[in-house]
Design a protein around this motif. Sequence first.
Motif, PDB file in Angstrom:
ATOM      1  N   LEU A 192       0.834  -0.924  -0.273  1.00  0.00           N
ATOM      2  CA  LEU A 192      -0.021   0.037   0.525  1.00  0.00           C
ATOM      3  C   LEU A 192       1.154   1.084   0.007  1.00  0.00           C
ATOM      4  N   LEU A 193       0.616   1.766  -1.433  1.00  0.00           N
ATOM      5  CA  LEU A 193       1.468   3.542  -0.885  1.00  0.00           C
ATOM      6  C   LEU A 193       0.539   3.935  -0.766  1.00  0.00           C
TER       7      LEU A 193
ATOM      8  N   TYR B 137       5.183  11.382  -6.087  1.00  0.00           N
ATOM      9  CA  TYR B 137       5.922  10.507  -5.664  1.00  0.00           C
ATOM     10  C   TYR B 137       6.865   9.703  -6.844  1.00  0.00           C
ATOM     11  N   ALA B 138       5.735   9.361  -8.385  1.00  0.00           N
ATOM     12  CA  ALA B 138       6.651   8.488  -9.666  1.00  0.00           C
ATOM     13  C   ALA B 138       7.346   9.638  -9.822  1.00  0.00           C
TER      14      ALA B 138
ATOM     15  N   HIS C  30      14.877   9.026  -8.477  1.00  0.00           N
ATOM     16  CA  HIS C  30      15.892   8.255  -8.031  1.00  0.00           C
ATOM     17  C   HIS C  30      16.666   7.232  -8.428  1.00  0.00           C
ATOM     18  N   VAL C  31      16.303   6.698  -9.596  1.00  0.00           N
ATOM     19  CA  VAL C  31      16.368   5.198 -10.207  1.00  0.00           C
ATOM     20  C   VAL C  31      17.203   6.116 -11.484  1.00  0.00           C
ATOM     21  N   GLN C  32      16.904   7.071 -11.861  1.00  0.00           N
ATOM     22  CA  GLN C  32      17.742   7.146 -12.391  1.00  0.00           C
ATOM     23  C   GLN C  32      19.161   8.061 -12.304  1.00  0.00           C
ATOM     24  N   ALA C  33      19.185   8.077 -11.185  1.00  0.00           N
ATOM     25  CA  ALA C  33      20.390   8.995 -10.640  1.00  0.00           C
ATOM     26  C   ALA C  33      21.476   7.906 -10.021  1.00  0.00           C
ATOM     27  N   ALA C  34      20.489   6.738  -9.265  1.00  0.00           N
ATOM     28  CA  ALA C  34      21.780   5.562  -9.138  1.00  0.00           C
ATOM     29  C   ALA C  34      21.838   4.646 -10.819  1.00  0.00           C
ATOM     30  N   ARG C  35      21.483   4.524 -11.306  1.00  0.00           N
ATOM     31  CA  ARG C  35      22.229   4.391 -13.034  1.00  0.00           C
ATOM     32  C   ARG C  35      23.400   4.789 -12.765  1.00  0.00           C
ATOM     33  N   ARG C  36      23.393   6.131 -12.710  1.00  0.00           N
ATOM     34  CA  ARG C  36      24.861   6.968 -13.244  1.00  0.00           C
ATOM     35  C   ARG C  36      26.458   6.896 -13.212  1.00  0.00           C
TER      36      ARG C  36
END
Length: 234
Positions: free
Chosen positions: A182-183, A221-222, A228-234
């Motif tokens: 549950l978000l 939130y999206a 966050h996902v894009q930053a983690a891939r850098r």
Amino acid sequence: MARTDRLMRLMDALRRLPGPVTAARLAQETGVSPRQLYRDIATLRAGGALIDGAAGLGYTLTEDPALPPQSFSRLEIEALRLAVEALAGIGDEDLVRAGRDALARIVATLPERQARQAMHAIMRCFLQAPDRAAPQVDLALIRAACWDEQALLIDYLDLNGAKTHRVIWPLGLSYSDQSLMLLAHCRLRMDYRVFHVNRIAAASLTGDSFRPRRVALVRDYADAHREHVQAARR
């Protein structure tokens, strides 16, 4: 594209898009020239469709109970059947039943040939029932709180075994074969949290509404999750 399929796509576009829809947009949706689009509009009108508007103004479909039911391509029928069958592998009992009932009502409105296609679909899903702990709270209450944008008071046991009593703004449910999440926007932490539904020991409505903030909160939130996902891939 066959004439019947083309007219079906045009009717679908008129039903789906907010009117008035320009001829250029409708031609793009159906993959035809503007000249052909005007001929197709005339064909639908001659067949009984109530379509308001004209070239240069846009078109709006006025639904008429005398019109035949919406039609589907064979692939769309297969996709609907497959999606409903897949619910058995991720959804709860009420959700699975609702999907099957909805599909049955759709099939009942289809022309005979398409109804036979739905009954003899070539695509199947053989997922087993979800392997996860059953929720302790009424999922109907959780879903209604999300739909109606009503705050919930919950008792929650986190993964570290800590018990908390908090108010949340429930935003949406995420289903998988392993978990049901549950978000929500937690009013205790004043931040987004994702709760394991099976760890919610109790839930009740507070009577407070957060309407009309749910859509904006989910969007924020999206966006934050994507960054966050894009930053983690850098």
